[in-house]
Each structure stands twice: as structure tokens, then as C-alpha cells.
Design a protein around this motif. Structure first.
Motif, PDB file in Angstrom:
ATOM      1  N   GLN A  40     -84.476 -35.173 -35.232  1.00 27.70           N
ATOM      2  CA  GLN A  40     -83.974 -35.622 -36.520  1.00 27.70           C
ATOM      3  C   GLN A  40     -83.026 -36.800 -36.323  1.00 27.70           C
ATOM      4  OE1 GLN A  40     -82.147 -32.902 -39.207  1.00 27.70           O
ATOM      5  NE2 GLN A  40     -84.033 -31.863 -39.731  1.00 27.70           N
ATOM      6  N   GLY A  41     -83.256 -37.840 -37.092  1.00 30.11           N
ATOM      7  CA  GLY A  41     -82.389 -39.004 -37.014  1.00 30.11           C
ATOM      8  C   GLY A  41     -82.942 -40.112 -36.147  1.00 30.11           C
ATOM      9  N   SER A  42     -84.042 -39.861 -35.438  1.00 24.32           N
ATOM     10  CA  SER A  42     -84.659 -40.910 -34.636  1.00 24.32           C
ATOM     11  C   SER A  42     -85.641 -41.697 -35.499  1.00 24.32           C
ATOM     12  CB  SER A  42     -85.394 -40.306 -33.439  1.00 24.32           C
ATOM     13  OG  SER A  42     -84.486 -39.786 -32.512  1.00 24.32           O
ATOM     14  N   LYS A  43     -85.514 -42.999 -35.490  1.00 21.38           N
ATOM     15  CA  LYS A  43     -86.368 -43.850 -36.319  1.00 21.38           C
ATOM     16  C   LYS A  43     -87.806 -43.781 -35.828  1.00 21.38           C
ATOM     17  CE  LYS A  43     -86.460 -48.516 -38.295  1.00 21.38           C
ATOM     18  NZ  LYS A  43     -86.142 -48.082 -39.662  1.00 21.38           N
ATOM     19  N   LEU A  56     -84.193 -22.395 -30.589  1.00 19.34           N
ATOM     20  CA  LEU A  56     -84.606 -21.221 -31.365  1.00 19.34           C
ATOM     21  C   LEU A  56     -84.900 -21.561 -32.819  1.00 19.34           C
ATOM     22  CD1 LEU A  56     -84.894 -18.052 -31.305  1.00 19.34           C
ATOM     23  CD2 LEU A  56     -82.560 -17.998 -32.204  1.00 19.34           C
ATOM     24  N   LYS A  57     -85.984 -21.010 -33.325  1.00 15.38           N
ATOM     25  CA  LYS A  57     -86.257 -20.950 -34.767  1.00 15.38           C
ATOM     26  C   LYS A  57     -86.178 -19.481 -35.129  1.00 15.38           C
ATOM     27  CE  LYS A  57     -88.187 -22.571 -38.732  1.00 15.38           C
ATOM     28  NZ  LYS A  57     -87.729 -23.656 -39.581  1.00 15.38           N
ATOM     29  N   GLU A 103     -81.194 -26.502 -33.612  1.00 12.35           N
ATOM     30  CA  GLU A 103     -81.973 -25.687 -34.532  1.00 12.35           C
ATOM     31  C   GLU A 103     -83.289 -26.391 -34.801  1.00 12.35           C
ATOM     32  OE1 GLU A 103     -79.467 -23.517 -37.796  1.00 12.35           O
ATOM     33  OE2 GLU A 103     -78.577 -25.485 -37.455  1.00 12.35           O
ATOM     34  N   VAL A 104     -84.343 -25.608 -34.948  1.00 13.72           N
ATOM     35  CA  VAL A 104     -85.638 -26.151 -35.334  1.00 13.72           C
ATOM     36  C   VAL A 104     -85.727 -26.129 -36.849  1.00 13.72           C
ATOM     37  CG1 VAL A 104     -88.140 -25.833 -35.229  1.00 13.72           C
ATOM     38  CG2 VAL A 104     -86.747 -25.398 -33.205  1.00 13.72           C
ATOM     39  N   SER A 105     -86.107 -27.251 -37.419  1.00 15.32           N
ATOM     40  CA  SER A 105     -86.230 -27.378 -38.864  1.00 15.32           C
ATOM     41  C   SER A 105     -87.674 -27.718 -39.202  1.00 15.32           C
ATOM     42  CB  SER A 105     -85.291 -28.489 -39.356  1.00 15.32           C
ATOM     43  OG  SER A 105     -85.283 -28.570 -40.757  1.00 15.32           O
TER      44      SER A 105
END
Length: 442
Positions: free
Chosen positions: A248-251, A383-384, A332-334
Motif C-alpha cells: 500500500q502506498g507504492s505507485k 497475518l490476515k 496487515e493484509v488488506s
């Protein structure tokens, strides 16, 4: 004197005998201890400790037996919410090539899976660390046509249009009732797989969300037929999954070839019954026009257009979040709600399945036939705690279902699909899909 000498000899002989007996006893104890270690007898009393009494809304499943044993292994993690809260503001991440999963407090295991037919898969795992269970045999997913999906539009070959006639025309009842419309989509999913015929799963043992013990000895998927990966919509969907940086957050950088893969996927699924029905439904609601080109542009924009997540523009999309998954800097896995992505990552050893989450309804325990599962797993060591997924459904069905709920539903969409009462949770991110996923209804 003779008596004295004889007495001294007896004492000496008796002492030697006692000494030999002590040595024998020690040897016997040593052999016994080693035998116990080898056989595991010393751990008989520590194999299993009963958990605390279950919260009443969750099913007590202590009497259920699995065909395979489970191991108790403590996983030190912080407790997480039952379902993801889908926030969109994590800091930037390193790129995929630089990423190595953060070292956990426990040692990563190696991956365990078995398939039929099977070969040893020594292919590239894209630089990801193997985190699963000890490998028995791995399955190489057929990628026969993947390269052709990147070719220019005039070189693409598609399936024939599905002939379903008036079945794709939504009725007045379906237009007025979202659940009825979703049930119709389920009936129109002609590419949905059959458990036991097209694939096999082993759910392992159940657990509560907060329990971190690994309740699955092996992988979730024990076998998926090679024919599945040659289905046109499945193959095109799978070819898209490696186009994304999961942090998350990587272009994201989308190449012209990847854009062609996206267009080819939308074109392929538009020839199927669920997407044809979706188009008719949205056109009836005046959400899109009757033009097939307008409708395809709508789907492409909704699912593949990049937007800002975690403060970085162009870092995420609905497709990436919902189907591929993303990893937050908070470990966290989203997202990650697709069964094909789960299977693909299992074959790489990047996913460690850890058991299903007890259903809210008493007496409803998932088995190998279940097609709506709530599970816990680790992805690349992260972990999810809880994730729900529809197993064996086609890519076109999921795209149609989630698109329908986004445009015609609300945040909570309590519907019935086949035998499953489900809430399609739909988070909006402005005019985009922030996240959408199924939750088994109680």
C-alpha cells in the motif's frame, strides 16, 4: 586366613556386579529416553490444551474431527478486528523487488501442498519468501496463452458470445430487489466450478478470529484441475494478478501490455451471461447506456483506474485491492478476497492457510463442498486474521456481483446467492470501489 581372603574376594566380586548393574540401568534409561524422544511419547501430555469456553455467538466445534491432525503452534500477534476496516492512509512502501517479509517471532515454515496430476514446480516465485508448510508436491499452473493476452487488440482471439436469450433481461422484481438480481447472477454463472469435480479443498479445523494457533496441517486447496486454468475468463483473470505491487502506498506503473491485458479481460467477460445481465440491469437503471463500448469503458474505469491510497497517487485500484490484496505498513493484509489468487499464492508457497473461522450459525461447519468460506491465513508472513471468499465462482460472476452491489446497493447488502445468505460489504472511496467482499450472514 583362607576365610578372610575368600571374604575379600566375594566383596570384590559383589561390588563389580553391582557396578555393572548400575551401568546397565543407566544404559537402559538412556535407551528408553531416546526411544521416547523419537516416538514423541514425552510430548503426549502437551499436545493439546483446551481453549477457553467459546463466546456463545460462535459455534463450539470441539467434537468435530478432521481427517488430518492439526498442530498447536503459538503465533504471537496482536488481536485484530473481526473484519477489515479498510483504511486508505498507510505510508509509502518499498517496491516489490526490494521487499522481504518482516522477520516474525517464530520461524517460517515451508509450504505443503499436493495436487493431481502433479510435478515439482521449480519456477520463479517472483522473489517472495516461502512461508507455507513443508512441501510435498507443488503444482505448476498452466500459462499456455498468457503471453498472447499482451498482444495488440487486432491479434486477440476471444470466445464466442454466450447465447442465453431473454435470460439476461432483468425482470421487474429483479430491478426492484437487489437480492433477486444477485440470485439471478448466481444462476447465470455457467462457468462456476463443481467441488470434487473441478477442485478439492480441505478446510482443516476451525478457530476464533483471535486465536493464532495454526489449525490446518496442509493447504486449503489439495487439487485443482488443469482444465480450470484453460477456461478463457479464468486464464485472462489469472494473467492480471502479477501486474501489481502489493505494498500500500507504492505507485503503480501500468505498461501498455498490461493495459491490453485489462482490455482483453473486460472483452472476454463481456461475452458471458453474468456480465450481459449486469449490462442490461445497469442500462435499465440508466447507470450506463445500451452501448456495449460505453459499458466496457465503465467496467474498465471502475476496476482498473488507479487512485490514491495511503497518500500516494496512482498507488491502488479496485481490482488490485479486492482480488490481488495489499499489505499495510502496519503488517496487515488488506483486501485479498479472491480464491484464484489464494490458490496461485499457495502454489508459490506465499500463503499459509491456518484454518477456517467458526461460522456464527450453530451446526453449520464448512466442508469440502462449501463455496463460501471465512478463513485465516498468512501472506508472505503477514497475518490476515479473517477473510471471506467465494470458492469456485467464476471471475465474471464476482465482477458482476460486486459491480451490481456498488451501483445498486449500499454499504451493507444482505442478499441470497445460491444456498448462502451473505452480506456483500461495499466500501466506497468517493466514486470508486474502496473495498468489496462477502461476509457470511448469521
Amino acid at each position: 586366613m583362607d576365610g578372610l581372603i575368600k571374604g575379600l574376594i566375594d566383596v570384590a566380586l559383589g561390588g563389580n556386579n553391582n557396578h555393572d548393574q548400575q551401568d546397565n540401568d543407566r544404559d537402559e534409561r538412556s535407551r528408553s529416553s531416546w526411544s521416547e524422544v523419537v516416538s514423541g511419547d514425552q510430548e503426549k501430555d502437551s499436545d493439546h490444551h483446551p481453549q477457553k469456553e467459546e463466546v456463545e455467538t460462535w459455534q463450539d466445534n470441539s467434537n468435530r474431527h478432521s481427517p488430518r491432525p492439526h498442530k498447536e503452534q503459538y503465533r504471537p500477534q496482536t488481536q485484530r478486528q473481526e473484519y477489515e476496516s479498510e483504511t486508505f492512509n498507510s505510508p509509502n512502501r518499498h517496491n516489490k523487488e526490494q521487499y522481504r517479509p518482516q522477520q516474525q517471532e517464530y520461524e517460517s515454515e515451508t509450504f505443503n501442498t499436493s495436487n493431481r496430476p502433479n510435478k515439482s514446480d521449480e519456477g520463479n516465485n517472483d522473489g517472495w519468501q516461502t512461508v507455507g508448510k513443508p512441501s510435498k508436491q507443488t503444482h505448476k499452473v498452466p500459462k499456455d496463452n498468457w503471453n498472447s493476452y499482451k498482444r495488440p487488440a487486432d491479434e486477440q482471439q476471444y470466445s464466442n458470445e454466450v447465447e442465453v436469450g431473454s435470460r439476461v433481461e432483468p425482470s421487474e422484481d429483479e430491478l426492484a430487489d437487489l437480492s433477486r438480481a444477485c440470485e439471478k447472477l448466481w444462476d447465470l454463472d455457467l462457468n462456476r466450478l463443481t467441488p470434487g469435480k473441478d477442485y478439492e479443498i480441505d478446510c482443516g479445523e476451525g478457530k476464533k478470529v483471535y486465536q493464532k494457533d495454526d489449525m490446518a496441517q496442509g493447504s486449503l486447496f489439495t487439487w485443482v484441475s488443469d482444465d480450470v486454468f484453460r477456461k478463457p475468463t479464468y486464464a485472462r483473470f489469472l494473467s492480471l494478478l502479477d501486474n501489481y505491487n502489493p505494498h500500500q502506498g507504492s505507485k503503480e506503473v501500468v505498461t501498455s501490455e498490461e493495459k491490453q491485458e485489462q482490455a482483453s479481460f473486460i472483452e472476454e467477460i463481456s461475452r458471458t451471461a453474468p456480465i450481459k445481465y449486469l449490462h442490461k440491469f445497469l442500462a435499465s437503471k440508466r447507470i450506463t447506456s445500451g452501448s456495449s463500448q460505453d459499458f466496457k469503458r465503465l467496467l474498465t474505469s471502475l476496476w482498473f483506474d488507479l487512485y490514491s491510497r495511503c497518500g500516494t497517487s496512482g498507488s491502488s485500484s479496485a481490482f488490485e485491492h479486492v482480488f490481488v490484496g495489499e499489505i499495510k505498513q502496519t503488517s496487515e493484509v488488506s483486501g485479498f478476497h479472491n480464491w484464484l489468487q489464494f490458490y496461485l499464492e499457495e502454489t508459490k508457497g506465499a500463503v499459509d492457510y491456518q484454518g477456517y473461522i467458526f461460522p456464527r450459525r450453530r451446526g453449520e461447519v464448512p466442508d469440502s463442498e462449501t463455496q463460501l468460506l471465512t478463513i485465516q491465513f498468512e501472506w508472505n508472513g503477514v497475518l490476515k486474521s479473517v477473510s471471506s471468499t467465494l470458492v469456485g465462482v467464476s471471475p465474471e460472476f464476482e465482477i458482476a456481483l460486486y459491480t451490481l452491489c456498488f451501483f445498486a446497493g449500499t454499504e451493507d447488502n444482505h442478499i441470497q446467492i445460491g444456498p448462502y445468505p451473505v452480506n456483500i460489504k461495499c466500501y466506497r472511496f468517493g466514486d470508486r470501489i474502496g473495498s468489496v467482499f462477502p461476509i457470511a450472514d448469521s
